[in-house]
Design a protein around this motif. Structure first.
Motif, PDB file in Angstrom:
ATOM      1  N   ARG A   5      11.835   5.218  18.696  1.00 17.63           N
ATOM      2  CA  ARG A   5      11.190   6.001  19.986  1.00 17.63           C
ATOM      3  C   ARG A   5      10.347   7.419  19.448  1.00 17.63           C
ATOM      4  N   LEU A   6      11.232   8.215  18.672  1.00 15.59           N
ATOM      5  CA  LEU A   6      10.585   9.342  18.080  1.00 15.59           C
ATOM      6  C   LEU A   6       9.450   9.018  17.431  1.00 15.59           C
ATOM      7  N   GLU A   7       9.455   8.123  16.219  1.00 14.02           N
ATOM      8  CA  GLU A   7       8.393   7.710  15.377  1.00 14.02           C
ATOM      9  C   GLU A   7       7.194   7.311  16.384  1.00 14.02           C
ATOM     10  N   ALA A   8       7.364   6.655  17.400  1.00 15.24           N
ATOM     11  CA  ALA A   8       6.423   5.973  18.362  1.00 15.24           C
ATOM     12  C   ALA A   8       5.605   7.557  18.816  1.00 15.24           C
ATOM     13  N   GLU A   9       6.460   8.282  19.397  1.00 11.77           N
ATOM     14  CA  GLU A   9       5.909   9.560  19.897  1.00 11.77           C
ATOM     15  C   GLU A   9       5.077  10.283  18.990  1.00 11.77           C
ATOM     16  N   PHE A  10       5.616  10.424  17.595  1.00 12.69           N
ATOM     17  CA  PHE A  10       4.857  11.289  16.753  1.00 12.69           C
ATOM     18  C   PHE A  10       3.470  10.565  16.242  1.00 12.69           C
ATOM     19  N   MET A  11       3.800   9.313  16.221  1.00 16.26           N
ATOM     20  CA  MET A  11       2.370   8.455  15.997  1.00 16.26           C
ATOM     21  C   MET A  11       1.121   9.004  16.821  1.00 16.26           C
ATOM     22  N   SER A  12       1.554   9.245  18.001  1.00 15.74           N
ATOM     23  CA  SER A  12       0.461   9.345  19.064  1.00 15.74           C
ATOM     24  C   SER A  12      -0.345  10.823  18.638  1.00 15.74           C
ATOM     25  N   GLU A  13       0.401  11.584  17.740  1.00 10.54           N
ATOM     26  CA  GLU A  13      -0.361  12.859  17.549  1.00 10.54           C
ATOM     27  C   GLU A  13      -0.553  12.995  15.858  1.00 10.54           C
ATOM     28  N   LEU A  14      -0.406  11.780  15.313  1.00  7.79           N
ATOM     29  CA  LEU A  14      -0.543  11.629  13.952  1.00  7.79           C
ATOM     30  C   LEU A  14      -1.655  12.407  13.401  1.00  7.79           C
ATOM     31  N   GLU A  15      -2.864  12.275  13.735  1.00 10.78           N
ATOM     32  CA  GLU A  15      -4.288  12.696  13.470  1.00 10.78           C
ATOM     33  C   GLU A  15      -4.617  14.018  13.870  1.00 10.78           C
ATOM     34  N   ASN A  16      -3.738  14.658  14.964  1.00 12.20           N
ATOM     35  CA  ASN A  16      -4.121  15.832  15.583  1.00 12.20           C
ATOM     36  C   ASN A  16      -4.210  17.073  14.786  1.00 12.20           C
ATOM     37  N   GLY A  17      -3.382  17.300  13.918  1.00 18.60           N
ATOM     38  CA  GLY A  17      -3.578  18.516  13.132  1.00 18.60           C
ATOM     39  C   GLY A  17      -4.561  18.274  12.043  1.00 18.60           C
ATOM     40  N   ARG A  18      -4.869  17.300  11.349  1.00 23.34           N
ATOM     41  CA  ARG A  18      -6.185  17.133  10.694  1.00 23.34           C
ATOM     42  C   ARG A  18      -7.346  17.066  11.543  1.00 23.34           C
ATOM     43  N   LEU A  19      -7.567  16.818  12.621  1.00 20.87           N
ATOM     44  CA  LEU A  19      -8.788  16.766  13.430  1.00 20.87           C
ATOM     45  C   LEU A  19      -8.824  18.403  13.978  1.00 20.87           C
ATOM     46  N   VAL A  20      -7.525  19.092  14.163  1.00 23.18           N
ATOM     47  CA  VAL A  20      -7.867  20.438  14.525  1.00 23.18           C
ATOM     48  C   VAL A  20      -8.602  21.228  13.529  1.00 23.18           C
ATOM     49  N   ARG A  21      -8.186  21.054  12.373  1.00 23.98           N
ATOM     50  CA  ARG A  21      -9.020  21.824  11.344  1.00 23.98           C
ATOM     51  C   ARG A  21     -10.447  21.461  11.097  1.00 23.98           C
ATOM     52  N   LEU A  22     -10.701  20.276  11.427  1.00 22.17           N
ATOM     53  CA  LEU A  22     -12.069  20.167  11.509  1.00 22.17           C
ATOM     54  C   LEU A  22     -12.854  20.823  12.758  1.00 22.17           C
ATOM     55  N   LEU A  23     -12.280  20.857  13.860  1.00 16.86           N
ATOM     56  CA  LEU A  23     -12.621  21.539  14.926  1.00 16.86           C
ATOM     57  C   LEU A  23     -12.822  23.031  14.820  1.00 16.86           C
ATOM     58  N   CYS A  24     -11.859  23.560  14.117  1.00 17.96           N
ATOM     59  CA  CYS A  24     -11.846  25.078  13.729  1.00 17.96           C
ATOM     60  C   CYS A  24     -13.157  25.329  12.753  1.00 17.96           C
ATOM     61  N   LYS A  25     -13.396  24.160  11.837  1.00  9.02           N
ATOM     62  CA  LYS A  25     -14.592  24.621  11.099  1.00  9.02           C
ATOM     63  C   LYS A  25     -15.902  24.364  11.818  1.00  9.02           C
ATOM     64  N   PHE A  26     -15.941  23.546  12.812  1.00  6.86           N
ATOM     65  CA  PHE A  26     -17.072  23.669  13.640  1.00  6.86           C
ATOM     66  C   PHE A  26     -16.990  24.887  14.434  1.00  6.86           C
ATOM     67  N   GLY A  27     -16.010  25.506  14.986  1.00 12.48           N
ATOM     68  CA  GLY A  27     -16.075  26.785  15.378  1.00 12.48           C
ATOM     69  C   GLY A  27     -16.623  27.975  14.805  1.00 12.48           C
ATOM     70  N   PHE A  28     -16.233  27.738  13.569  1.00 13.65           N
ATOM     71  CA  PHE A  28     -16.631  28.957  12.462  1.00 13.65           C
ATOM     72  C   PHE A  28     -18.260  28.715  12.265  1.00 13.65           C
ATOM     73  N   ILE A  29     -18.812  27.615  12.309  1.00 17.27           N
ATOM     74  CA  ILE A  29     -20.084  27.340  11.877  1.00 17.27           C
ATOM     75  C   ILE A  29     -21.077  27.495  12.942  1.00 17.27           C
TER      76      ILE A  29
END
Length: 613
Positions: free
Chosen positions: A495-519
């Motif tokens: 159950r915990l692995e299934a919950e964490f899979m839902s936010e697997l990509e979130n950290g990587r995508l947040v870094r992309l969004l931060c670059k968008f915000g800076f530029i």
């Protein structure tokens, strides 16, 4: 990357018509030139070969040196435009392209919508004025052409231009590897719960985070720094609830380490003078014991920061944890039930009781095999986190405090079993002093629990003997209960692995969004107010509009989280898939790949990073 610029069209047709800058009376001459046998076959210019060369193709095919069959290039798109591309017509889009995306290669890309009849994706300047042929084709025809030409790599002048385009796009997708991190599962709504941790787990984690960031309350006169720890906060609600370790009072604090920034629990033994430095040897042994049901020992030291001689032992911190005493034994305030005041406490379920027994027995077995004794099998020292997760705390302190007595380890291990039995009686009867009235306690256990629980409790409090050990206790628990506990643990992990899979990509995508915000939309940089509106930054701005600022055919905003996640995943991977970016005034458009956009972001962000140094 291809760039197209034009004036705003006057027509409102939904299909894209390619406008030729030549006069209307020159079209006949241009068509005659195309049909001339002296015109070199366009397949030769683009792909290097023509499969209709020996089947009646009327165009000119120059001889090939060395081999009659030249291999097709790796990509259907040429590395550079041919010389004839100079005379290519100008593309004039007649419909808003904010919601246009390239066709999906396979069903493995569920985020990309299917092409509509009014959707056209130009990706090469060689495609000339075929606006009528595009508008005359139905979606069924385009789909039929796409399926039939899925595996075709070489294209010819004899097929329709729209079919050629879809073939070239599909051939690109066939060769492109499908990496695991590019796409996620499809989502039916705009903001699905499957992309976020469930509210129950999120609330629990927030409580733990809040507890780990507890602000120290004023008035306790705590030291600012303590042997590499700072930000001390009292965890016990009041001084009156302090409990004794043998003859000494103790207090628990939460503190942050200056070395790693992690919060730890510090248990302080008040007014204790260490007589033998060798007593810390037991702490070193305890620090090497790792078990999920034992709070790991970090270090121990003495200090005078509290204006006395104190022993402090640092443990891993379990935020928002409760002891067994607080959860099941401590008296609750009276509540109204069935119209009258009641202080009755519900009995602990037997399944939960067996889960506690199995976890505690497993921890005791590990400690006994290491030649140590737990000495802290007590309801006030065993903590519970999450869903019935047991953590035995305060281990190792008794070894330091009782170092001078040098008690035999075998006797101490027998005492662990007796303490274990008293704990079982206390949990079954909701009373720490249940052993004081043993017949009454046995009668209560016999009425509320199975005979196995009663037999195990009696064995634990029986007289010590050579055959009495924690191994025998585990045998009495039974294989079925052990397997059931193991199954529950594995289900919890799933159950915990299934919950964490839902936010697997979130950290990587947040870094992309931060670059968008800076530029994006940066007003002034390098003395250029339009820095974010020119060069690579302009492409990034258009891509931002393509991802977040789409509109439908009525001009209404499109809120589609699936589209955003798919685009950002493909951008981070740098795929070769091409998309069309249109300016806000619809006067210019760009056909770029995600790889091109990623390169632009890296360059622009690199400029900012170098300027910030």
């Amino acid at each position: 990357m291809a760039y197209f610029s034009s004036q705003r069209p006057q027509s409102s047709s939904s299909a894209i018509k390619i406008v030729n800058p030549a006069e209307h009376d020159d079209k006949a001459k241009l068509q005659a030139k195309r049909d001339s046998p002296q015109r070199q076959c366009r397949n030769i210019l683009i792909y290097g070969s023509c499969r209709y060369q020996d089947k009646g193709c009327i165009y000119y095919h120059p001889p090939v040196e060395g081999s009659n069959n030249m291999p097709c290039p790796e990509s259907p798109l040429p590395a550079s435009l041919s010389a004839q591309a100079v005379n290519a017509p100008i593309f004039v889009p007649k419909a808003p392209f904010h919601a246009i995306t390239s066709p999906s290669p396979t069903s493995a890309s569920p985020f990309t919508p299917s092409p509509s009849p009014s959707t056209f994706y130009p990706n090469h300047a060689e495609y000339e004025d075929y606006g009528d042929s595009v508008s005359n084709q139905t979606p069924q025809t385009l789909e039929h052409q796409l399926v039939n030409q899925y595996q075709q790599v070489d294209y010819d002048d004899h097929a329709s231009p729209m079919s050629n385009f879809y073939q070239s796009q599909q051939a690109t997708f066939v060769r492109q590897p499908l990496d695991y991190h590019l796409y996620s599962h499809p989502t039916p709504d705009a903001f699905p719960s499957t992309h976020f941790v469930s509210d129950t787990i999120r609330e629990e984690l927030h409580r733990r985070s809040e507890a780990s960031q507890l602000v120290p309350l004023p008035g306790h006169n705590l030291p600012d720094e303590l042997q590499g720890y700072h930000s001390l906060a009292l965890l016990e609600p009041s001084v009156t609830e302090r409990r004794k370790f043998f003859s000494w009072y103790s207090t628990v604090y939460r503190a942050t380490s200056s070395n790693d920034g992690i919060s730890y629990a510090l248990r302080r033994i008040e007014n204790f003078r260490l007589m033998h430095q060798a007593a810390f040897g037991a702490i070193e042994t305890w620090s090497r014991i790792e078990h999920p049901s034992i709070v790991r020992v970090r270090e121990a030291f003495t200090t005078r920061a509290f204006n006395d001689n104190s022993l402090v032992v640092a443990y891993e911190y379990n935020p928002d944890a409760q002891t067994l005493f607080e959860m099941h034994i401590k008296q609750r305030p009276p509540v109204f039930q069935h119209g009258r005041l009641s202080t009755f406490s519900a009995a602990l379920p037997e399944a939960t009781l067996w889960s506690y027994i199995i976890q505690i027995a497993s921890a005791i077995k590990v400690v006994h095999e290491a030649g140590l004794a737990v000495r802290m099998v007590d309801a006030t020292k065993i903590m519970v986190t999450g869903k019935n997760r047991i953590h035995i705390g305060s281990c190792g302190i008794a070894d330091v405090l009782m170092y001078g007595s040098r008690q035999d380890s075998a006797i101490a291990q027998q005492e662990d079993l007796a303490m274990f039995g008293r704990l079982v009686f206390a949990l079954c009867c909701n009373n720490l002093a249940a052993m004081n009235t043993l017949p009454k306690a046995l009668d209560m256990i016999g009425r509320q629990y199975s005979a196995d629980v009663k037999a195990l409790a009696l064995y634990l409090i029986s007289k010590p003997g050579p055959h009495k050990s924690i191994t025998q206790v585990i045998d009495m628990i039974g294989t079925n209960r052990l397997l059931h506990e193991m199954d529950d643990m594995h289900s919890s992990v799933n159950r915990l692995e299934a919950e964490f899979m839902s936010e697997l990509e979130n950290g990587r995508l947040v870094r992309l969004l931060c670059k968008f915000g800076f530029i994006n939309e940066r007003p002034v940089f390098a003395r250029e107010p339009r820095w974010s509106e020119t060069g690579d930054r302009y492409i990034i701005k258009l891509f931002r509009d393509y991802v977040f600022h789409q509109v439908d055919e009525n001009g209404n905003p499109v809120i589609n989280l699936s589209h955003v996640l798919a685009c950002l995943n493909k951008l981070d991977a740098g795929t070769d898939e091409r998309i069309m970016l249109v300016s806000r005034d619809e006067q210019s458009c760009l056909v770029v790949s995600y790889k091109d956009v990623k390169a632009c972001i890296d360059v622009a962000f690199g400029d900012l990073a170098r300027a910030s140094r």
